[in-house]
Motif scaffolding. Structure first.
Motif, PDB file in Angstrom:
ATOM      1  N   GLU A  82      31.986  45.095  40.828  1.00 11.55           N
ATOM      2  CA  GLU A  82      32.319  44.345  39.618  1.00 11.55           C
ATOM      3  C   GLU A  82      33.802  44.473  39.298  1.00 11.55           C
ATOM      4  O   GLU A  82      34.462  43.487  38.938  1.00 11.55           O
ATOM      5  CB  GLU A  82      31.484  44.831  38.440  1.00 11.55           C
ATOM      6  CG  GLU A  82      30.018  44.468  38.524  1.00 11.55           C
ATOM      7  CD  GLU A  82      29.191  45.103  37.417  1.00 11.55           C
ATOM      8  OE1 GLU A  82      29.789  45.672  36.470  1.00 11.55           O
ATOM      9  OE2 GLU A  82      27.958  45.035  37.505  1.00 11.55           O
ATOM     10  N   SER A  83      34.313  45.696  39.427  1.00  6.01           N
ATOM     11  CA  SER A  83      35.734  45.935  39.164  1.00  6.01           C
ATOM     12  C   SER A  83      36.606  45.122  40.121  1.00  6.01           C
ATOM     13  O   SER A  83      37.586  44.485  39.710  1.00  6.01           O
ATOM     14  CB  SER A  83      36.037  47.420  39.302  1.00  6.01           C
ATOM     15  OG  SER A  83      37.413  47.665  39.176  1.00  6.01           O
ATOM     16  N   LEU A  88      39.945  40.421  41.471  1.00  2.00           N
ATOM     17  CA  LEU A  88      40.095  39.200  42.262  1.00  2.00           C
ATOM     18  C   LEU A  88      40.259  37.990  41.351  1.00  2.00           C
ATOM     19  O   LEU A  88      41.122  37.139  41.589  1.00  2.00           O
ATOM     20  CB  LEU A  88      38.882  39.022  43.182  1.00  2.00           C
ATOM     21  CG  LEU A  88      38.878  37.757  44.048  1.00  2.00           C
ATOM     22  CD1 LEU A  88      40.064  37.757  45.000  1.00  2.00           C
ATOM     23  CD2 LEU A  88      37.573  37.642  44.801  1.00  2.00           C
ATOM     24  N   GLN A  89      39.428  37.934  40.292  1.00  2.00           N
ATOM     25  CA  GLN A  89      39.524  36.819  39.350  1.00  2.00           C
ATOM     26  C   GLN A  89      40.892  36.806  38.682  1.00  2.00           C
ATOM     27  O   GLN A  89      41.508  35.745  38.539  1.00  2.00           O
ATOM     28  CB  GLN A  89      38.411  36.925  38.288  1.00  2.00           C
ATOM     29  CG  GLN A  89      38.373  35.759  37.330  1.00  2.00           C
ATOM     30  CD  GLN A  89      38.054  34.440  38.025  1.00  2.00           C
ATOM     31  OE1 GLN A  89      37.214  34.383  38.910  1.00  2.00           O
ATOM     32  NE2 GLN A  89      38.748  33.381  37.625  1.00  2.00           N
ATOM     33  N   MET A  90      41.374  37.989  38.295  1.00  2.00           N
ATOM     34  CA  MET A  90      42.699  38.068  37.665  1.00  2.00           C
ATOM     35  C   MET A  90      43.782  37.616  38.639  1.00  2.00           C
ATOM     36  O   MET A  90      44.695  36.867  38.273  1.00  2.00           O
ATOM     37  CB  MET A  90      42.981  39.502  37.185  1.00  2.00           C
ATOM     38  CG  MET A  90      42.198  39.888  35.959  1.00  2.00           C
ATOM     39  SD  MET A  90      42.390  41.623  35.448  1.00  2.00           S
ATOM     40  CE  MET A  90      44.109  41.924  35.605  1.00  2.00           C
ATOM     41  N   GLU A  92      43.391  35.584  41.174  1.00  2.00           N
ATOM     42  CA  GLU A  92      43.262  34.138  41.355  1.00  2.00           C
ATOM     43  C   GLU A  92      43.880  33.400  40.182  1.00  2.00           C
ATOM     44  O   GLU A  92      44.578  32.391  40.366  1.00  2.00           O
ATOM     45  CB  GLU A  92      41.794  33.741  41.529  1.00  2.00           C
ATOM     46  CG  GLU A  92      41.214  34.117  42.876  1.00  2.00           C
ATOM     47  CD  GLU A  92      39.721  33.809  42.986  1.00  2.00           C
ATOM     48  OE1 GLU A  92      39.080  33.498  41.951  1.00  2.00           O
ATOM     49  OE2 GLU A  92      39.186  33.895  44.108  1.00  2.00           O
ATOM     50  N   ASP A  93      43.619  33.922  38.953  1.00  2.00           N
ATOM     51  CA  ASP A  93      44.222  33.303  37.765  1.00  2.00           C
ATOM     52  C   ASP A  93      45.743  33.388  37.830  1.00  2.00           C
ATOM     53  O   ASP A  93      46.446  32.410  37.521  1.00  2.00           O
ATOM     54  CB  ASP A  93      43.716  33.984  36.487  1.00  2.00           C
ATOM     55  CG  ASP A  93      42.252  33.692  36.204  1.00  2.00           C
ATOM     56  OD1 ASP A  93      41.706  32.735  36.808  1.00  2.00           O
ATOM     57  OD2 ASP A  93      41.646  34.434  35.389  1.00  2.00           O
ATOM     58  N   GLU A  94      46.252  34.556  38.226  1.00  2.00           N
ATOM     59  CA  GLU A  94      47.704  34.723  38.348  1.00  2.00           C
ATOM     60  C   GLU A  94      48.262  33.787  39.414  1.00  2.00           C
ATOM     61  O   GLU A  94      49.341  33.204  39.246  1.00  2.00           O
ATOM     62  CB  GLU A  94      48.056  36.169  38.680  1.00  2.00           C
ATOM     63  CG  GLU A  94      47.884  37.133  37.539  1.00  2.00           C
ATOM     64  CD  GLU A  94      48.203  38.563  37.944  1.00  2.00           C
ATOM     65  OE1 GLU A  94      48.759  38.790  39.040  1.00  2.00           O
ATOM     66  OE2 GLU A  94      47.881  39.469  37.148  1.00  2.00           O
ATOM     67  N   ALA A  95      47.522  33.649  40.531  1.00  2.00           N
ATOM     68  CA  ALA A  95      47.981  32.757  41.600  1.00  2.00           C
ATOM     69  C   ALA A  95      48.013  31.313  41.111  1.00  2.00           C
ATOM     70  O   ALA A  95      48.956  30.563  41.404  1.00  2.00           O
ATOM     71  CB  ALA A  95      47.086  32.890  42.823  1.00  2.00           C
TER      72      ALA A  95
END
Length: 107
Positions: A82-83, A88-90, A92-95
């Motif tokens: 989960e961590s 990964l989501q963060m 991807e958002d940053e990318a």
């Protein structure tokens, strides 16, 4: 003389009764000895079964400990997963934000 004969007959009857009682008690003793032997064999058998069951219980307890350890490890992996998914989501958002900024800069 007659009294002696009566006394002798009474003693014979008493001896016969005693002899019959002895035979009865001897057969009772044999029956009890056989019963005792059967009980001892049953005790031995049950003791052996008990040892087998105790060994099986120990194996099952080890299996339970291993299963609990695996469950704990799985839980830790789940938390770690989960961590990593959040990271990964963060990323991807940053990318996406960086890509958006790059496009805006290029325009």
């Amino acid at each position: 003389m007659e009294a002696i004969k009566k006394r002798m007959n009474a003693l014979r009857v008493e001896a016969d009764e005693s002899s019959a009682k002895v035979e009865e008690l001897q057969s009772r003793v044999k029956a009890l000895e056989q019963e005792n032997l059967a009980k001892e064999q049953e005790i031995t058998s049950l003791s052996h079964k008990n040892q087998i069951l105790e060994t099986e219980v120990e194996k099952l307890e080890v299996g339970i400990k291993e299963a609990k350890a695996a469950a704990d490890e799985s839980s830790q992996h789940g938390t770690q997963n989960e961590s990593l998914q959040r990271k990964l989501q963060m990323l991807e958002d940053e990318a996406e934000q960086a890509d958006k900024n790059l496009r805006e800069t290029n325009e």
